[in-house]
Design a protein around this motif. Sequence first.
Motif, PDB file in Angstrom:
ATOM      1  N   ALA A 112     -14.364  78.986  47.638  1.00 14.37           N
ATOM      2  CA  ALA A 112     -15.441  78.018  47.444  1.00 14.37           C
ATOM      3  C   ALA A 112     -16.315  78.394  46.252  1.00 14.37           C
ATOM      4  O   ALA A 112     -16.739  77.528  45.471  1.00 14.37           O
ATOM      5  N   ARG A 113     -16.580  79.687  46.089  1.00 13.37           N
ATOM      6  CA  ARG A 113     -17.396  80.147  44.959  1.00 13.37           C
ATOM      7  C   ARG A 113     -16.697  79.874  43.640  1.00 13.37           C
ATOM      8  O   ARG A 113     -17.323  79.393  42.676  1.00 13.37           O
ATOM      9  N   LEU A 114     -15.411  80.172  43.568  1.00 12.07           N
ATOM     10  CA  LEU A 114     -14.669  79.947  42.326  1.00 12.07           C
ATOM     11  C   LEU A 114     -14.614  78.468  41.962  1.00 12.07           C
ATOM     12  O   LEU A 114     -14.635  78.107  40.779  1.00 12.07           O
ATOM     13  N   LEU A 115     -14.543  77.623  42.978  1.00 17.83           N
ATOM     14  CA  LEU A 115     -14.459  76.178  42.749  1.00 17.83           C
ATOM     15  C   LEU A 115     -15.831  75.537  42.569  1.00 17.83           C
ATOM     16  O   LEU A 115     -15.922  74.401  42.087  1.00 17.83           O
ATOM     17  N   GLY A 116     -16.881  76.238  42.988  1.00 19.17           N
ATOM     18  CA  GLY A 116     -18.204  75.623  43.010  1.00 19.17           C
ATOM     19  C   GLY A 116     -18.251  74.465  43.983  1.00 19.17           C
ATOM     20  O   GLY A 116     -18.940  73.463  43.764  1.00 19.17           O
ATOM     21  N   VAL A 168      -6.321  61.228  47.938  1.00 19.06           N
ATOM     22  CA  VAL A 168      -6.656  62.464  48.644  1.00 19.06           C
ATOM     23  C   VAL A 168      -5.499  63.451  48.570  1.00 19.06           C
ATOM     24  O   VAL A 168      -4.332  63.073  48.709  1.00 19.06           O
ATOM     25  N   ALA A 169      -5.842  64.730  48.369  1.00 14.74           N
ATOM     26  CA  ALA A 169      -4.874  65.821  48.470  1.00 14.74           C
ATOM     27  C   ALA A 169      -5.402  66.827  49.479  1.00 14.74           C
ATOM     28  O   ALA A 169      -6.610  67.073  49.550  1.00 14.74           O
ATOM     29  N   VAL A 170      -4.514  67.391  50.271  1.00 14.49           N
ATOM     30  CA  VAL A 170      -4.876  68.419  51.245  1.00 14.49           C
ATOM     31  C   VAL A 170      -4.128  69.691  50.888  1.00 14.49           C
ATOM     32  O   VAL A 170      -2.897  69.693  50.767  1.00 14.49           O
ATOM     33  N   LEU A 171      -4.876  70.760  50.709  1.00 16.50           N
ATOM     34  CA  LEU A 171      -4.316  72.051  50.316  1.00 16.50           C
ATOM     35  C   LEU A 171      -4.518  73.058  51.441  1.00 16.50           C
ATOM     36  O   LEU A 171      -5.651  73.302  51.884  1.00 16.50           O
ATOM     37  N   GLU A 214      -7.140  77.804  41.549  1.00  9.22           N
ATOM     38  CA  GLU A 214      -6.397  77.160  40.462  1.00  9.22           C
ATOM     39  C   GLU A 214      -5.603  75.965  40.985  1.00  9.22           C
ATOM     40  O   GLU A 214      -5.586  74.896  40.361  1.00  9.22           O
ATOM     41  N   ALA A 215      -4.967  76.141  42.139  1.00  9.45           N
ATOM     42  CA  ALA A 215      -4.187  75.036  42.719  1.00  9.45           C
ATOM     43  C   ALA A 215      -5.082  73.860  43.081  1.00  9.45           C
ATOM     44  O   ALA A 215      -4.730  72.701  42.847  1.00  9.45           O
ATOM     45  N   ALA A 216      -6.251  74.155  43.648  1.00  7.39           N
ATOM     46  CA  ALA A 216      -7.187  73.083  44.012  1.00  7.39           C
ATOM     47  C   ALA A 216      -7.704  72.363  42.774  1.00  7.39           C
ATOM     48  O   ALA A 216      -7.864  71.134  42.776  1.00  7.39           O
ATOM     49  N   GLY A 217      -7.971  73.129  41.724  1.00 10.28           N
ATOM     50  CA  GLY A 217      -8.451  72.519  40.486  1.00 10.28           C
ATOM     51  C   GLY A 217      -7.443  71.570  39.877  1.00 10.28           C
ATOM     52  O   GLY A 217      -7.798  70.494  39.378  1.00 10.28           O
ATOM     53  N   ASP A 242      -9.103  61.863  43.859  1.00  5.22           N
ATOM     54  CA  ASP A 242     -10.542  61.663  44.038  1.00  5.22           C
ATOM     55  C   ASP A 242     -11.154  62.719  44.957  1.00  5.22           C
ATOM     56  O   ASP A 242     -12.322  63.067  44.818  1.00  5.22           O
ATOM     57  N   LEU A 243     -10.368  63.208  45.904  1.00  6.70           N
ATOM     58  CA  LEU A 243     -10.859  64.190  46.867  1.00  6.70           C
ATOM     59  C   LEU A 243      -9.762  65.195  47.181  1.00  6.70           C
ATOM     60  O   LEU A 243      -8.632  64.815  47.466  1.00  6.70           O
ATOM     61  N   VAL A 244     -10.120  66.473  47.127  1.00  2.22           N
ATOM     62  CA  VAL A 244      -9.216  67.551  47.523  1.00  2.22           C
ATOM     63  C   VAL A 244      -9.850  68.287  48.699  1.00  2.22           C
ATOM     64  O   VAL A 244     -10.994  68.750  48.609  1.00  2.22           O
TER      65      VAL A 244
END
Length: 256
Positions: free
Chosen positions: A134-138, A38-41, A99-102, A109-111
């Motif tokens: 959210a839109r950019l990440l889908g 898990v990563a938390v941003l 971009e950072a989340a991607g 496994d989960l961001v």
Amino acid sequence: MRRSDMAVLVVTGTGTEVGKTVTTAAVAAAARAAGRSVAVLKPAQTGVAPGEPGDVDEVVRLAGDVTRVELARFPEPLAPDTAARRSGLPSVPAPEIAEAAGKLAADHDLVLVEGAGGLLVRLDDAGSTLADVARLLGAPVLLVASAGLGTLNTTTLTAEALRARELVLAGVVVGSWPHEPDLAARCNLADLPSVAEAPLLGAVPAGAAARPPADFRTQASTWLAPRLGGTWDATAFAAREAAVTVRPTGPATPLR
């Protein structure tokens, strides 16, 4: 939406102080208990001075071994674009956050992307919001709501904003379920999923953050529905809470 589909989950709230960070920690803890990385941003942390622990630090304290990333920090407790402008520091636009989340999603496994305030709080002077991220990440959006009176309106508005942008609302979590819920809170267990047009996915007990971290990690999955990696059952929880009766305060006074 299956749990395995949620490589990135955007966490927002109906407002401030509704339990977003504790809910984010609970989702992270449940995922870690299931063996997921898990990563938390946190795109923009406001109201915290340099060197002080922020929201991602609180998630790590409660959830344990998760990757933490904070893109920007502004000292005044304001909306990110306002805080950035007043501090003279650069804001963080939606594409940079996405971009950072991607990049984190490539190795985890989960961001979990935890916003500041509500869905449409401005992130920069161009008007970017968490909805744009959210839109950019889908990515689906998890909405954290308060329990009591007034939450139906703010939940409805947020859900409508998501639908208008063709974004997926994964569900609603009550961020701080009171130890002695009043009538409005108990009724909201049925009404929240109705007005959100999305399932109720959990109820985090009030004061959960004050528990010892080991206890928090053990209990987190019992506060969340299977879609979030837990065992919480909305129907059983609502039935149990509805069984609590409210004593009448006295005879009603007729209107004249």
